[in-house]
Design a protein around this motif. Sequence first.
Motif, PDB file in Angstrom:
ATOM      1  N   SER A 394       0.828  -1.203   0.000  1.00  0.00           N
ATOM      2  CA  SER A 394       0.000   0.000   0.000  1.00  0.00           C
ATOM      3  C   SER A 394       0.864   1.255   0.000  1.00  0.00           C
ATOM      4  N   SER A 395       0.336   2.322  -0.652  1.00  0.00           N
ATOM      5  CA  SER A 395       1.112   3.549  -0.787  1.00  0.00           C
ATOM      6  C   SER A 395       0.199   4.768  -0.678  1.00  0.00           C
ATOM      7  N   PRO A 396       0.029   5.337   0.518  1.00  0.00           N
ATOM      8  CA  PRO A 396      -0.752   6.576   0.646  1.00  0.00           C
ATOM      9  C   PRO A 396       0.069   7.780   0.187  1.00  0.00           C
ATOM     10  N   SER A 397      -0.592   8.761  -0.426  1.00  0.00           N
ATOM     11  CA  SER A 397       0.042  10.022  -0.789  1.00  0.00           C
ATOM     12  C   SER A 397      -0.774  11.157  -0.184  1.00  0.00           C
ATOM     13  N   LEU A 398      -0.237  11.798   0.841  1.00  0.00           N
ATOM     14  CA  LEU A 398      -0.964  12.882   1.496  1.00  0.00           C
ATOM     15  C   LEU A 398      -0.957  14.145   0.647  1.00  0.00           C
ATOM     16  N   THR A 399       0.071  14.334  -0.205  1.00  0.00           N
ATOM     17  CA  THR A 399       0.124  15.532  -1.034  1.00  0.00           C
ATOM     18  C   THR A 399      -0.951  15.516  -2.115  1.00  0.00           C
ATOM     19  N   SER A 400      -1.297  14.332  -2.620  1.00  0.00           N
ATOM     20  CA  SER A 400      -2.347  14.256  -3.637  1.00  0.00           C
ATOM     21  C   SER A 400      -3.676  13.795  -3.063  1.00  0.00           C
ATOM     22  N   GLY A 401      -3.674  13.294  -1.819  1.00  0.00           N
ATOM     23  CA  GLY A 401      -4.904  12.866  -1.185  1.00  0.00           C
ATOM     24  C   GLY A 401      -5.441  11.549  -1.703  1.00  0.00           C
ATOM     25  N   THR A 402      -4.547  10.637  -2.108  1.00  0.00           N
ATOM     26  CA  THR A 402      -4.974   9.345  -2.650  1.00  0.00           C
ATOM     27  C   THR A 402      -4.266   8.219  -1.910  1.00  0.00           C
ATOM     28  N   ILE A 403      -4.870   7.023  -1.981  1.00  0.00           N
ATOM     29  CA  ILE A 403      -4.278   5.818  -1.407  1.00  0.00           C
ATOM     30  C   ILE A 403      -4.314   4.727  -2.478  1.00  0.00           C
ATOM     31  N   THR A 404      -3.150   4.145  -2.745  1.00  0.00           N
ATOM     32  CA  THR A 404      -3.053   3.004  -3.647  1.00  0.00           C
ATOM     33  C   THR A 404      -2.792   1.770  -2.813  1.00  0.00           C
ATOM     34  N   ALA A 405      -3.669   0.775  -2.934  1.00  0.00           N
ATOM     35  CA  ALA A 405      -3.556  -0.431  -2.112  1.00  0.00           C
ATOM     36  C   ALA A 405      -2.624  -1.439  -2.759  1.00  0.00           C
ATOM     37  N   GLY A 406      -2.012  -2.283  -1.927  1.00  0.00           N
ATOM     38  CA  GLY A 406      -1.224  -3.396  -2.438  1.00  0.00           C
ATOM     39  C   GLY A 406      -2.124  -4.532  -2.888  1.00  0.00           C
ATOM     40  N   ASN A 407      -1.631  -5.316  -3.843  1.00  0.00           N
ATOM     41  CA  ASN A 407      -2.425  -6.409  -4.407  1.00  0.00           C
ATOM     42  C   ASN A 407      -1.551  -7.648  -4.539  1.00  0.00           C
ATOM     43  N   LYS A 408      -1.826  -8.668  -3.739  1.00  0.00           N
ATOM     44  CA  LYS A 408      -1.007  -9.874  -3.759  1.00  0.00           C
ATOM     45  C   LYS A 408      -1.364 -10.801  -4.919  1.00  0.00           C
ATOM     46  N   ASP A 409      -2.503 -10.564  -5.590  1.00  0.00           N
ATOM     47  CA  ASP A 409      -2.980 -11.477  -6.623  1.00  0.00           C
ATOM     48  C   ASP A 409      -2.493 -11.105  -8.023  1.00  0.00           C
ATOM     49  N   LEU A 410      -1.464 -10.308  -8.115  1.00  0.00           N
ATOM     50  CA  LEU A 410      -0.924  -9.892  -9.410  1.00  0.00           C
ATOM     51  C   LEU A 410      -0.269 -11.056 -10.152  1.00  0.00           C
ATOM     52  N   GLU A 411      -0.405 -11.040 -11.477  1.00  0.00           N
ATOM     53  CA  GLU A 411       0.321 -11.924 -12.366  1.00  0.00           C
ATOM     54  C   GLU A 411       1.053 -11.050 -13.383  1.00  0.00           C
ATOM     55  N   PRO A 412       2.229 -11.456 -13.852  1.00  0.00           N
ATOM     56  CA  PRO A 412       2.934 -10.647 -14.852  1.00  0.00           C
ATOM     57  C   PRO A 412       2.205 -10.651 -16.188  1.00  0.00           C
ATOM     58  N   ASP A 413       2.219  -9.517 -16.875  1.00  0.00           N
ATOM     59  CA  ASP A 413       1.652  -9.500 -18.216  1.00  0.00           C
ATOM     60  C   ASP A 413       2.688  -9.996 -19.224  1.00  0.00           C
ATOM     61  N   SER A 414       2.224 -10.339 -20.406  1.00  0.00           N
ATOM     62  CA  SER A 414       3.112 -10.808 -21.465  1.00  0.00           C
ATOM     63  C   SER A 414       2.632 -10.234 -22.783  1.00  0.00           C
ATOM     64  N   LEU A 415       3.534 -10.181 -23.761  1.00  0.00           N
ATOM     65  CA  LEU A 415       3.166  -9.654 -25.066  1.00  0.00           C
ATOM     66  C   LEU A 415       3.991 -10.320 -26.153  1.00  0.00           C
ATOM     67  N   VAL A 416       3.424 -10.300 -27.355  1.00  0.00           N
ATOM     68  CA  VAL A 416       4.154 -10.676 -28.561  1.00  0.00           C
ATOM     69  C   VAL A 416       4.300  -9.411 -29.397  1.00  0.00           C
ATOM     70  N   ARG A 417       5.540  -9.065 -29.738  1.00  0.00           N
ATOM     71  CA  ARG A 417       5.822  -7.831 -30.473  1.00  0.00           C
ATOM     72  C   ARG A 417       6.274  -8.171 -31.895  1.00  0.00           C
ATOM     73  N   TYR A 418       5.680  -7.461 -32.856  1.00  0.00           N
ATOM     74  CA  TYR A 418       6.079  -7.562 -34.258  1.00  0.00           C
ATOM     75  C   TYR A 418       6.598  -6.187 -34.665  1.00  0.00           C
ATOM     76  N   GLU A 419       7.818  -6.136 -35.183  1.00  0.00           N
ATOM     77  CA  GLU A 419       8.426  -4.841 -35.501  1.00  0.00           C
ATOM     78  C   GLU A 419       9.137  -4.906 -36.840  1.00  0.00           C
ATOM     79  N   ALA A 420       8.956  -3.855 -37.639  1.00  0.00           N
ATOM     80  CA  ALA A 420       9.668  -3.698 -38.906  1.00  0.00           C
ATOM     81  C   ALA A 420      10.278  -2.305 -38.930  1.00  0.00           C
TER      82      ALA A 420
END
Length: 627
Positions: A394-420
């Motif tokens: 969790s990460s509260p910010s008193l200067t902006s007045g917001t709270i971001t909660a921690g989340n233990k259920d995260l999974e990493p994202d993945s991608l396939v990139r095509y580039e020319a």
Amino acid sequence: MVVLLPGFRLQEGDAELRGYSGAAGNVLIDGQRPASKEETLETILKRIPARSIDHIELVRNSAAGFDMQGFALLANVVRSAGGRLSGRIEGEYAQFPHGYSSPRIAGTISFQFSDKVIDFQAARYREIDDEHGFGLRNRYGPDGSPLRLTDYAQPEGTSYTELSGSYRQPLFGGSLRAHGLFKSSQMFADVRHDIYFPEPGLVLATERNNEEATEGQVEYNRGLGASSRLELLAIRRDHRLHGVDTSTEEALSEINETDTSGSETILRGVLHRRGKLLSVDIGAEGAQNVLDSHVALVENGTDIPLPADDVRIDEKRAEFFLTGTWRPISDLTIETGLRYEISRLSQTGDSQLEKSLSYLKPRVLLSYTPTRDDRFRIQIEREVGQLDFEDFVSSPSLTSGTITAGNKDLEPDSLVRYEAAWERRIGNGSVVLAARHEAISNLVDRVVVFAEDGSAFDSAGNIGSASRDEIEVNVNLPLDELGLKGLTVKGNGLLRHSRVRDLLTGAKRRISSDLPIEADLSITYDLPRAGLRAGLDYVARTTETSFKVDEIEEDIVSDRVDAFVEYRPAARWTVRLFAKNLTNSPTIRRREVYSALRGSSAVEYREVRLLRSGRYFGVNLQWTFGK
């Protein structure tokens, strides 16, 4: 010198990435990666005296004997040999219009005796955040009527102390390099709300972060016969942070304390095998990462419980990789690679978690040079993101007045990139045009996390599939052939379009924090006989949007122009005068805040924060010595 290379664009490494693979940038120093993950490439390059450079070469594939680390192009800065003692001393001072200043003093010294080299660097400086400053922070109702009007101030800055050293010598038929670094920083932000509507009021807030980082590294390289080479690497990094935020108004007093400590240990080995037609790299990397985080929020003397405010995370990772480069004909290079990553992550503290992950990451790169001036690249690769440990906490910010909660259920994202990509040489310059498409799975964006009492918090989380398309152009054109001798134009432009389905509204939107447009242009004019160099830099307006669970936030950095004049009165002296933010451009934050969750509630209010740091000016003085 590096930024003027035709077809090349400097890409910094990311010290936040765990492990060594993928964390390095696209520049080599004397054929080796810079020793530190903690220092940026720009910092390392700036302290190398130009007179000590023998040449800079472009590396286009791993057949040259280098680990490309996923880059299509590397720059190798090769320093001159033979100098016994050399170095540089630098002093700088910049003055801001609101009384803040940004002094800097730094030095580097290098001893070379026989076949041994010792380097030392030290710096003490302060940076003022010119995207914060003074202005307003107003709130309006859904119909546009003012709810609160405020004169607002948020000056921010950080003081740094840096010490580092490295040692290199031959050993057992190879080369040994050792590196150590200490870095400390003290960040401050002083916030003041002077409310004058609907009635006078005052809110004061402060933010203080003290950080320390240490790093040690040992690297050994040795040739094995005429065509093979072994690289061994060990790194240890430690990081500590203590932060205190405060906020005080008429009926509310808040204090938030954060204490985190983390460490990273890396062991890596690579075997390079070079052949006339086929080159192969095979290697393995192991890493252990640990983070301890403790967050305490107090309102009017009462502890406020937060999800995941006391967490320890331990990750053990291993990666195995194989890369092959084949040149069937002189104009065609085919590079293929396969990485296999396994990791085990455990979380203790407020919640318990254990998970094991494994991924295959293939890559293929085709490079074709039909003419002396044209080069085409096609690349297909799969990438898997890293879980950000900070998202578990969790990460509260008193200067902006917001709270971001921690989340233990995260999974990493993945991608396939095509580039020319197509690179066209034009005299001593180049134009590079690239297009890429990314198909993303398990995207990490913003989701709702509920506390034990049923309270809803914004958090990082997986929201499903997404796509991203980009078109990029890079231009580097010396205009000597047009009769404008000494004039060089460089520009970069990127158009980005991303789409994902919003979990709360069901509508399609862009990915949070994706910038739809990025563009910059620089013009430099060189008069080497007079020892003069001048330039203008322009950065186009950017808009970054975050789709949080109960608000939509836009951060806008307006168009900006910087300028400099550099004079070399003697071979060893350089004086640089610079002017930053000549347009006095504001940074703007717009928040559309809902009464509950987006998609199921109405807009409660809209907030606009506009800040200016003002134009500021400075001087930099450098003296180099030795050879």
